[in-house]
Design an enzyme around this catalytic site. Sequence first.
Site, PDB file in Angstrom:
ATOM      1  N   GLY A 135      27.352  40.878  38.753  1.00  0.00           N
ATOM      2  CA  GLY A 135      26.394  39.875  38.649  1.00  0.00           C
ATOM      3  C   GLY A 135      25.375  40.061  37.621  1.00  0.00           C
ATOM      4  O   GLY A 135      24.042  39.670  37.583  1.00  0.00           O
ATOM      5  N   TRP A 142      25.366  39.161  34.070  1.00  0.00           N
ATOM      6  CA  TRP A 142      25.152  37.938  33.480  1.00  0.00           C
ATOM      7  C   TRP A 142      24.179  37.048  34.375  1.00  0.00           C
ATOM      8  O   TRP A 142      23.435  36.531  34.035  1.00  0.00           O
ATOM      9  CB  TRP A 142      26.316  37.455  32.954  1.00  0.00           C
ATOM     10  CG  TRP A 142      26.543  38.076  31.459  1.00  0.00           C
ATOM     11  CD1 TRP A 142      25.930  39.505  31.051  1.00  0.00           C
ATOM     12  CD2 TRP A 142      27.430  37.946  30.580  1.00  0.00           C
ATOM     13  NE1 TRP A 142      26.625  39.627  30.167  1.00  0.00           N
ATOM     14  CE2 TRP A 142      27.582  38.704  29.713  1.00  0.00           C
ATOM     15  CE3 TRP A 142      28.299  36.464  30.517  1.00  0.00           C
ATOM     16  CZ2 TRP A 142      28.358  38.643  28.281  1.00  0.00           C
ATOM     17  CZ3 TRP A 142      29.031  36.364  29.478  1.00  0.00           C
ATOM     18  CH2 TRP A 142      29.176  37.533  28.467  1.00  0.00           C
ATOM     19  N   ASP A 155      34.673  35.259  40.148  1.00  0.00           N
ATOM     20  CA  ASP A 155      35.326  36.272  39.859  1.00  0.00           C
ATOM     21  C   ASP A 155      36.230  36.747  41.016  1.00  0.00           C
ATOM     22  O   ASP A 155      36.185  36.144  42.074  1.00  0.00           O
ATOM     23  CB  ASP A 155      34.272  37.598  39.766  1.00  0.00           C
ATOM     24  CG  ASP A 155      34.776  38.564  39.162  1.00  0.00           C
ATOM     25  OD1 ASP A 155      35.620  39.348  39.771  1.00  0.00           O
ATOM     26  OD2 ASP A 155      33.996  39.029  38.096  1.00  0.00           O
ATOM     27  N   ASP A 209      32.657  36.847  30.581  1.00  0.00           N
ATOM     28  CA  ASP A 209      32.842  38.199  30.533  1.00  0.00           C
ATOM     29  C   ASP A 209      33.925  38.824  30.928  1.00  0.00           C
ATOM     30  O   ASP A 209      33.880  39.888  31.225  1.00  0.00           O
ATOM     31  CB  ASP A 209      31.428  39.054  31.130  1.00  0.00           C
ATOM     32  CG  ASP A 209      31.241  40.253  30.609  1.00  0.00           C
ATOM     33  OD1 ASP A 209      31.374  40.463  29.397  1.00  0.00           O
ATOM     34  OD2 ASP A 209      30.363  41.062  31.365  1.00  0.00           O
ATOM     35  N   LYS A 255      33.176  37.108  25.696  1.00  0.00           N
ATOM     36  CA  LYS A 255      33.558  38.603  25.232  1.00  0.00           C
ATOM     37  C   LYS A 255      35.060  38.773  24.906  1.00  0.00           C
ATOM     38  O   LYS A 255      35.914  38.161  25.597  1.00  0.00           O
ATOM     39  CB  LYS A 255      33.139  39.419  26.459  1.00  0.00           C
ATOM     40  CG  LYS A 255      33.724  40.892  26.223  1.00  0.00           C
ATOM     41  CD  LYS A 255      33.409  42.030  26.949  1.00  0.00           C
ATOM     42  CE  LYS A 255      34.179  41.836  28.505  1.00  0.00           C
ATOM     43  NZ  LYS A 255      33.754  42.968  29.327  1.00  0.00           N
TER      44      LYS A 255
END
Length: 210
Positions: A64, A66, A84, A125, A165
């Site tokens: 968590g 971001w 996720d 990410d 990313k």
Amino acid sequence: MNYKKNKKSKKWLKNNFKDFYIQKTKKNISKYRSRSWFKLAEIEKIDKIFKKDMKIIDLGSSPGGWSSFASLKIGNKGKIIAFDILPMNYIKNVDFYQGNVCNSIFLNKIIKKINKIKVHMIMSDISPNFSGIKEIDIPNIIYLNKLALNLCYSQLKYNGTFLVKTFQNKGLNQFYNKINSIFKIVKIRKPNASRSQSSEIYIVAKGYQN
């Protein structure tokens, strides 16, 4: 005793126990969640990607870092839709869906559920589980990067922002050029909070034109 293994373990312990960002996170885990909080904070300081009342998709959100940072920036009227494969504790203004975004059934189900919501930003990410074998890891990196970018076509507002990313690899130029063809401004960032020995970098793309 395996001397090389012991030496490597000592080096890891030294690097991590003295690491400023790890220590900072440990002192206030409920706020920062992870090291990634600081990476995003650095990117925001330079690129100013957040605004009040934004709607955001956060891929690879757990634990968590971001989402928690973004929630503070977008305010009470903003909304984050986070995904996720691992669980994530509650964060204000965040709708979290646990599942594998690489699973087309799961991803399509969620996209269908939020289809009427066009977002101002998509941020990813996500990292693969690294094997240390380039022939395996690089295709996995490219696949996850493309998955995040493809989501822009259906869910990102015109003039929206894409933050992803990625890692330095032979497919990076092609991926960068693809992003550059559909966004007005594209930058590559390497935050101080990113470990210097890591090949990870972040692509910040503004002004979605597709």
